[in-house]
Structure formats: C-alpha cells, structure tokens
Design an enzyme around this catalytic site. Structure first.
Site, PDB file in Angstrom:
ATOM      1  N   ASP A  34       0.864  -1.174   0.000  1.00 16.12           N
ATOM      2  CA  ASP A  34       0.000   0.000   0.000  1.00 16.12           C
ATOM      3  C   ASP A  34       0.908   1.235   0.000  1.00 16.12           C
ATOM      4  O   ASP A  34       2.103   1.129   0.302  1.00 16.12           O
ATOM      5  CB  ASP A  34      -0.892  -0.019   1.249  1.00 16.12           C
ATOM      6  CG  ASP A  34      -1.721   1.237   1.399  1.00 16.12           C
ATOM      7  OD1 ASP A  34      -2.438   1.597   0.442  1.00 16.12           O
ATOM      8  OD2 ASP A  34      -1.627   1.875   2.462  1.00 16.12           O
ATOM      9  N   ASP A  79      -0.319   5.152   0.729  1.00 18.07           N
ATOM     10  CA  ASP A  79      -0.655   6.215   1.681  1.00 18.07           C
ATOM     11  C   ASP A  79      -0.707   5.671   3.102  1.00 18.07           C
ATOM     12  O   ASP A  79      -1.490   4.775   3.405  1.00 18.07           O
ATOM     13  CB  ASP A  79      -2.000   6.848   1.320  1.00 18.07           C
ATOM     14  CG  ASP A  79      -1.973   7.507  -0.044  1.00 18.07           C
ATOM     15  OD1 ASP A  79      -0.979   8.178  -0.339  1.00 18.07           O
ATOM     16  OD2 ASP A  79      -2.942   7.344  -0.802  1.00 18.07           O
TER      17      ASP A  79
END
Length: 216
Positions: free
Chosen positions: A9, A11
């Site tokens: 991932d 953010d």
C-alpha cells in the site's frame, strides 16, 4: 525463506501522506464555506478516491461532480508531494533491501497515477515491477481486485505474498485476496483478523523476517 513478492500500500504505509490529504480536504471545505471535522477526515482513510469524492461532495454540498472533487484533492496533494515526500519510518529502507534481495515488489494503491508518479521520482528506477492504482481497477479496496491484479501481473500466488497495509480497508482487501498482511497502523486503528500480523513500525524488518510471516 523470503516471500514470493511484497505488495505495498502507499498512503500511510510507504509514505505518510495522510496529513496532506487531510489538509487538502480542510482547504476545500474552507474554500466553499463548509464544515469539515477530524472525524470526517478519518472516515476517508484507505478509501478509493471516488468514494472520498462522493463523501466530500455530499458533506460540503458541492455543485462539482465527485470526479471533479477528486481532481481538486489530487491538485492539492500532488503540490505538497512535489515539495517533500514524507517516508514512513523504515519503509524506504525495507523497499531497498527487498530490491537488493531480488524480492519483487508491487505498489497497490487507491491513489491515482498522477499522484503516484511524483513519489516514484524519489526512488531508484524499477523498484516496483508492477503498479496498480485506483484508476486501473473496477473495484477499489476493500474489494480484493487490486491485490489479485498485482499478484497476477507478477505471476505469483497471493498466498505466498506479504501485503503491507495500515488501514482496515486495505487489510481487508489484501486478506480477501489471500495474502498474509503485515499491518502497521498509522492514523486509524486496525482490528485483528485472519491473516493479519501486527507491528508498530517497519524499522529493522528484513526480507527474511517478512518471509517468516508466511509460516507463522
């Protein structure tokens, strides 16, 4: 043992850009005379962007479409990223160690390509062999499509991959795809669940330690 691949991932996991998103959301609210709370900001963490755009549009009563709200968000956040990239503790070091150990990595984010590009400019070339962004999939997180897409593009079994996540939405997506999920909570708490292993930080974690998570 090393994982077949590591699926990242972005953010709140690779880069701590959540404060950038929150500041931009607040700026939009102030520009249009609306009220925006910390609870509103927390509600959007980990969402696909169009869902966030719809929420902001409804919450602030904006005339713009959800797609136009997303573009306003991206304008604000991209400008901040071009000024400074806030790497999460240990993330860049682990990414470089995985590259040196020849463990393929994919970036699996609900952000759009125009936001990802300026961040990748701060990394050596080809750190991510596959990049899956929110504007490339039909179903965003918590649906498993993004992680399944990344694993298929790498030619690996999701069950032999470690996904690195920081949000309940992302952890649900990765686990549903069959990945082992290393959860490093950041701005929002993440509840325990099947396939999830928790750490406080990525600092000091090695590729071999990631592989051991598949056997825990």
């Amino acid at each position: 043992m090393k994982p077949a691949a590591v699926l990242w991932d972005m953010d709140g996991t690779l880069v701590d850009t959540e404060p950038y998103w929150m500041a931009t959301e607040q700026a939009i609210a102030e520009r249009y005379g609306g009220t925006w709370t910390h609870q509103d900001a927390m509600h959007l963490v980990g969402n696909e962007l169009i869902v966030s755009g719809e929420y902001i549009k409804t919450k602030l009563g904006l005339a713009q479409s959800a797609e136009e709200v997303v573009e306003m968000l991206l304008d604000g956040v991209v400008a901040q990223v071009r000024h400074a990239v806030p790497w999460c503790p240990g993330a860049r070091e682990l990414l470089l160690a995985l590259h040196d150990a020849d463990v393929p990595c994919a970036l699996v984010t609900m952000s759009y390509q125009r936001f990802v590009a300026p961040i990748l400019e701060h990394l050596p070339p080809e750190m991510f062999r596959v990049i899956v962004t929110g504007d490339m999939v039909d179903n965003g997180k918590p649906h498993p499509e993004a992680y399944l897409t990344a694993a298929a593009a790498l030619g690996v079994d999701p069950a032999e991959c470690v996904a690195v996540e920081d949000s309940p939405t992302g952890a649900t997506s990765a686990a549903a795809a069959g990945c082992r999920v290393l959860v490093v909570p950041n701005h929002v708490p993440v509840p325990p669940g099947p396939g999830r292993v928790f750490r406080d930080t990525l600092e000091g974690i090695t590729p071999t330690q990631l592989g051991s998570l598949l056997r825990d």
